[in-house]
Motif scaffolding. Structure first.
Motif, PDB file in Angstrom:
ATOM      1  N   ASP A 292      92.495   7.278  88.273  1.00 33.19           N
ATOM      2  CA  ASP A 292      92.402   8.407  89.156  1.00 33.19           C
ATOM      3  C   ASP A 292      91.734   8.045  90.275  1.00 33.19           C
ATOM      4  N   VAL A 293      90.663   7.259  90.429  1.00 36.25           N
ATOM      5  CA  VAL A 293      89.959   6.875  91.597  1.00 36.25           C
ATOM      6  C   VAL A 293      90.866   6.244  92.638  1.00 36.25           C
ATOM      7  N   ARG A 294      91.619   5.227  91.960  1.00 36.90           N
ATOM      8  CA  ARG A 294      92.523   4.434  92.990  1.00 36.90           C
ATOM      9  C   ARG A 294      93.531   5.375  93.458  1.00 36.90           C
ATOM     10  N   ASP A 295      94.115   6.547  92.676  1.00 39.48           N
ATOM     11  CA  ASP A 295      95.344   7.093  93.214  1.00 39.48           C
ATOM     12  C   ASP A 295      94.683   7.807  94.438  1.00 39.48           C
ATOM     13  N   SER A 296      93.499   8.558  94.171  1.00 35.79           N
ATOM     14  CA  SER A 296      92.998   9.605  95.160  1.00 35.79           C
ATOM     15  C   SER A 296      92.803   8.612  96.463  1.00 35.79           C
ATOM     16  N   VAL A 297      91.992   7.529  96.315  1.00 38.51           N
ATOM     17  CA  VAL A 297      91.481   6.749  97.519  1.00 38.51           C
ATOM     18  C   VAL A 297      93.074   6.423  98.325  1.00 38.51           C
ATOM     19  N   GLN A 298      93.984   5.969  97.485  1.00 36.31           N
ATOM     20  CA  GLN A 298      95.360   5.651  98.004  1.00 36.31           C
ATOM     21  C   GLN A 298      96.011   6.766  98.796  1.00 36.31           C
ATOM     22  N   HIS A 299      95.930   7.927  98.450  1.00 40.15           N
ATOM     23  CA  HIS A 299      96.203   9.228  98.962  1.00 40.15           C
ATOM     24  C   HIS A 299      95.562   9.227 100.250  1.00 40.15           C
ATOM     25  N   ILE A 300      94.350   9.307 100.447  1.00 43.31           N
ATOM     26  CA  ILE A 300      93.501   9.249 101.525  1.00 43.31           C
ATOM     27  C   ILE A 300      94.164   8.203 102.815  1.00 43.31           C
ATOM     28  N   MET A 301      94.226   6.953 102.114  1.00 43.60           N
ATOM     29  CA  MET A 301      94.610   5.829 102.984  1.00 43.60           C
ATOM     30  C   MET A 301      96.036   5.979 103.503  1.00 43.60           C
ATOM     31  N   ASP A 302      97.029   6.417 102.859  1.00 39.63           N
ATOM     32  CA  ASP A 302      98.314   6.839 103.189  1.00 39.63           C
ATOM     33  C   ASP A 302      98.423   8.042 104.175  1.00 39.63           C
ATOM     34  N   SER A 303      97.478   8.773 104.244  1.00 40.01           N
ATOM     35  CA  SER A 303      97.504   9.993 105.366  1.00 40.01           C
ATOM     36  C   SER A 303      96.740   9.643 106.352  1.00 40.01           C
ATOM     37  N   SER A 304      96.379   8.551 106.518  1.00 38.63           N
ATOM     38  CA  SER A 304      95.689   7.761 107.888  1.00 38.63           C
ATOM     39  C   SER A 304      96.296   6.417 108.022  1.00 38.63           C
ATOM     40  N   ASP A 305      96.715   6.261 109.381  1.00 37.36           N
ATOM     41  CA  ASP A 305      97.139   5.001 109.639  1.00 37.36           C
ATOM     42  C   ASP A 305      96.001   4.123 110.526  1.00 37.36           C
ATOM     43  N   ASN A 306      94.733   4.661 110.241  1.00 37.60           N
ATOM     44  CA  ASN A 306      93.549   3.998 110.873  1.00 37.60           C
ATOM     45  C   ASN A 306      93.296   2.498 110.199  1.00 37.60           C
ATOM     46  N   ILE A 307      93.360   1.434 110.664  1.00 35.23           N
ATOM     47  CA  ILE A 307      93.139   0.358 109.917  1.00 35.23           C
ATOM     48  C   ILE A 307      91.591   0.059 109.354  1.00 35.23           C
ATOM     49  N   ILE A 308      90.650   0.479 110.379  1.00 33.17           N
ATOM     50  CA  ILE A 308      89.254   0.471 110.021  1.00 33.17           C
ATOM     51  C   ILE A 308      88.828   1.340 108.585  1.00 33.17           C
ATOM     52  N   LEU A 309      89.609   2.691 108.809  1.00 35.62           N
ATOM     53  CA  LEU A 309      89.106   3.312 107.681  1.00 35.62           C
ATOM     54  C   LEU A 309      89.861   2.959 106.316  1.00 35.62           C
ATOM     55  N   GLN A 310      91.076   2.401 106.396  1.00 34.90           N
ATOM     56  CA  GLN A 310      91.885   1.983 105.162  1.00 34.90           C
ATOM     57  C   GLN A 310      90.805   0.727 104.753  1.00 34.90           C
ATOM     58  N   ARG A 311      90.249  -0.122 105.636  1.00 36.31           N
ATOM     59  CA  ARG A 311      89.521  -1.202 105.017  1.00 36.31           C
ATOM     60  C   ARG A 311      88.450  -0.596 104.224  1.00 36.31           C
ATOM     61  N   HIS A 312      87.409   0.052 104.906  1.00 39.42           N
ATOM     62  CA  HIS A 312      86.494   0.641 104.467  1.00 39.42           C
ATOM     63  C   HIS A 312      86.663   1.336 103.212  1.00 39.42           C
ATOM     64  N   LEU A 313      87.564   2.065 102.860  1.00 38.19           N
ATOM     65  CA  LEU A 313      87.899   2.616 101.649  1.00 38.19           C
ATOM     66  C   LEU A 313      88.275   1.770 100.691  1.00 38.19           C
TER      67      LEU A 313
END
Length: 804
Positions: free
Chosen positions: A610-631
């Motif tokens: 559940d944690v991985r799916d929720s984090v992946q949903h936030i990463m897909d909603s944003s195209d910012n590389i810095i946010l994706q790396r931090h998450l």
């Protein structure tokens, strides 16, 4: 001077005066002779007279004396004998008193350093002087050579008094004290005179302290009782006066004297016998006295020079052989004080007006520790008598010095190396110090814990799966000493706080270190891993995002679960979104709240998927590389929190774990040291005291005292107060040992009589998925959800229908 005269003058009993000092022009000066008599001590009058007689014989320029006097009454004339009616005889000078000369027409003249007895001046008509007149002089010649000179008034009685007349007005100077005595010839008193003064002095006539004012070539009799008490208590003497700061290199000596031929002779104590020191054949020998003296005088003398005026010296003398005489001291001041200031930090307004504070007042300030420095300064400055505190800084300085004196006289007070050595010395007597590690090129490390802490870690943090456990938190704190302090904390599940009804936070092992890298932390966690190696499971560690701590825990406890403080994760994510991504406040708040709130996915996640799916949903909603790396970086940390929250028996309500327990423990340590950096030895002792107090409270909870109560699962260990007092020490230790080995079982329930306990089931006999059952009824398997198939109208919305 002939050879015979030269040999004669080698006698130490005589002193020589050059012709310029003896003559006034072509005539022998009577005034200079009499001044030399006035400056001589009583015991040296005969010596002065013989020396003057030799001087007269040497210079051969004398005539018969002719001293005129104006006498208005018969009593004065009747005292004149052996000379002409208008010549004063020596007997007249010795016997005539103030009352006899009061009616004289001669006006009295004040003179600097005269006696308190005002003697009226006598005019001298002729300046000639005779050897016979010198031979007849015994005491107190009062003449002058064609000038008015006041009497010096030197007499044996003067040395038994404590009086000196006022000095003449000197611009810019204080007046000489009215109750002092002039030093003869500006030198310290000789031993015979000094001992005579101390023995004949009366304590009530002495001053409590040296009077204020100018003290040049004068001595005073002062009560010395305070210093006698100080020396009996092992403290140093304190000779207080108002002459500023004296040098720090004062010297003192102790001398022994015996009476020999009416004079005092110094002796030494060798092999239990009093001896004279002699030189024979160029060697020092000690000749024992035969017979040994029955009375020996012990004279103590303290010498010191003024810090600003090296030519201004002070000597304090007292006798210790007689207890009654030891309470009196003679304070002698030789020379003239030319500078008033030596203390550079008394203030920029008038630094020259420096006067030491009374030591009695400083003692009161030092002992009055129950009040703040402001309150102490306010109370001692209510009356401005000139003898109070100078400023509030004096109170702070006094307390600082008192604290330094209270510190143990060990080597840990100098530098860090001495502090570490002090801890190593303390390790021998304090088992709480488990290990002091020295590594090449690194700051020494110290590991602290006791047996009680390790026993609690085994039963509360590493228990079997059937027992309840708690998180072992770890955090580093600062500003406690020259090193950092990393402390571990846990919740003591055996007791509860009386007020909050929560399990109290206890200190686990502590680590004192200077470096904060992974290898340094690994020394600490490896030591704990060795202690906990035989436990049923590894502890669940909790910390913030400090990489070195997490890496060291992974190396020492590879199978353990590691929780991360969600408060730190939340703040770091918000900072990344604000500073690096640049999202507005509303968007940042939406992303952060979707993870770290009670309604976020972290609190409601049932597994790591559940944690991985929720984090992946936030990463897909944003195209910012810095946010994706931090998450992507914090996703494993969030998964560990979810994994730990579902561990059976762990006292952890949700995955939103915070490190607040360790932060609270850090606050306790800072409160214990009053937010002041401590030396290593002092810090170790403070920490040991805090931990000892915690476990003492647990022992007091056994009989109902203290701030803690026993938890429900440990009520069988409760003992009435009277029964506990009757137990022997061995019985108490057996009782506490059994208490320390008892585990807190998961969902344990105790019988009503308190004798038995059992683990209660959590499901209450319900079927999985059943939420409520009020009576025995048929249960059925839930039906799948059904979706209404009719076509929605323009006003309807799609909805689901649940089974009835």
């Amino acid at each position: 001077m002939t050879e015979e005269d030269f040999i004669l003058w080698q006698d130490p009993a005589f002193y020589f005066v050059c012709r310029c000092c003896a003559f006034e022009g072509d005539l022998y000066s009577a005034a200079k002779v009499l001044r030399r008599f006035a400056a001589a001590p009583p015991l040296e009058i005969e010596k002065v007279a013989k020396s003057e007689a030799l001087l007269v014989k040497l210079y051969s320029s004398v005539t018969s004396p002719a001293v005129e006097v104006e006498a208005d009454d018969d009593s004065t004339a009747s005292n004149v004998e052996d000379v002409d009616s208008n010549v004063i005889s020596p007997d007249f000078l010795c016997s005539t008193t103030i009352d006899d000369m009061h009616d004289s027409d001669v006006e009295p003249v004040d003179c600097y350093h005269t006696s308190a007895v005002e003697v009226e001046a006598i005019d001298v008509a002729e300046s000639s002087f005779s050897a016979s007149f010198i031979d007849s002089i015994l005491i107190s010649p009062h003449v002058s050579d064609n000038e008015d000179v006041a009497s010096s008034g030197i007499s044996p009685d003067m040395y038994d008094s404590n009086v000196i007349s006022s000095s003449p007005d000197v611009s810019g100077c204080d007046e000489l004290n009215a109750n002092g005595t002039h030093l003869p010839r500006g030198h310290f008193l000789e031993v015979d005179v000094l001992v005579s003064i101390l023995k004949s002095a009366e304590l009530p006539e002495c001053s409590d302290e040296v009077p204020a004012g100018r003290k040049d070539d004068a001595y005073f009799l002062v009560k010395n009782e305070r210093n006698v008490d100080r020396r009996m208590n092992g403290s140093r003497s304190n000779f207080y006066d108002d002459r500023g700061v004296w040098g720090s290199k004062g010297t003192s000596n102790k001398s022994l004297y015996v009476s020999k031929g009416g004079k005092l002779a110094q002796v030494l104590l060798k092999d239990g016998k009093y001896c004279f020191r002699r030189q024979e054949n160029r060697q020092i020998v000690f000749v024992p006295l035969d017979p040994q003296p029955s009375e020996v005088i012990t004279l103590h003398r303290y010498y010191v020079k003024h810090g600003a005026s090296p030519g201004y010296e002070k000597r304090v003398s007292w006798l210790s052989s007689d207890p009654t005489v030891a309470a009196i001291a003679v304070h002698e001041y030789k020379g003239t004080m030319t500078h008033e200031s030596v203390h550079g930090r008394t203030g920029s307004g008038n630094p020259g007006n420096y006067i030491r504070l009374d030591p009695d007042l400083m003692t009161k300030v030092r002992k009055d520790t129950s009040k703040t420095p402001r309150q102490v300064y306010f109370e001692h400055t209510q009356t401005d008598d000139g003898h109070s505190l100078r400023n509030r800084k004096q109170v702070y300085n006094c307390r600082y010095r008192a604290k330094k004196q209270e510190e143990p006289s060990t080597s840990h007070k100098a530098n860090f190396a001495d502090q570490v050595a002090g801890v190593e010395d303390l390790q021998m007597s304090l088992p709480f110090i488990q290990l002091v590690v020295r590594q090449n090129g690194k700051v020494p490390c110290i590991i602290l814990y006791n047996n009680d802490q390790m026993s609690d870690l085994k039963r509360f943090c590493c228990p079997p799966l059937t027992a309840q456990s708690t998180v072992l938190g770890v955090d580093k704190t600062f500003n406690l000493s020259d090193v950092h302090v990393t402390c571990t904390v846990y919740k003591n599940l055996a007791v509860k706080n009386r007020t909050t009804k929560e399990h109290p936070i206890f200190f686990g092992p502590l680590f004192l270190h200077g470096d904060s890298d992974t290898d340094t932390y690994f020394l600490f966690f490896q030591r704990l891993a060795g202690e906990l190696a035989h436990c049923d499971q590894s502890p669940i560690w909790g910390s913030d995002e400090e990489t070195a701590i997490r890496s060291a825990v992974i190396k020492a406890f590879p199978a353990s679960i590691r929780l991360s403080c969600t408060l730190h994760l939340k703040k770091n994510l918000d900072a990344v979104l604000a500073d690096k991504v640049g999202l507005p406040r509303s968007e940042r708040k939406g992303i952060v709240n979707s993870i770290f709130t009670k309604r976020g996915f972290l609190a409601s996640a049932t597994d790591t998927a559940d944690v991985r799916d929720s984090v992946q949903h936030i990463m897909d909603s944003s195209d910012n590389i810095i946010l994706q790396r931090h998450l992507a970086r914090i996703t494993p940390l969030l998964e560990d929190n979810v994994r730990g929250s579902h561990k059976p028996g762990l006292l952890l309500p949700s995955a939103l774990w915070t490190n607040n327990n360790a932060e609270s423990a850090n606050h306790v340590l800072k409160h214990a040291v009053q937010w002041k950096s401590q030396k290593l030895v002092d810090l170790v002792q403070v920490i040991h005291g805090v931990i000892t107090q915690q476990f003492n409270e647990v022992k007091r909870a056994m009989y109902g005292y203290g701030d803690y109560d026993l938890a429900d699962e440990y009520q069988q260990f409760a003992v009435p107060y009277g029964v506990w007092q009757k137990k022997t020490l061995q019985q108490r230790e057996r009782h506490l040992l059994k208490f320390s080995k008892t585990l807190k079982c998961v969902n344990s329930v105790r019988s009503t009589d308190g004798s038995k306990s059992a683990v209660a089931p959590t499901h209450k006999g319900r079927k999985p998925g059943q939420k409520k059952r009020t009576r025995t009824a048929k249960t059925s398997t839930p039906q799948p959800k059904r979706i209404r198939t009719r076509a929605p109208s323009s006003t309807d919305e799609d909805f689901e229908t649940l089974p009835e």
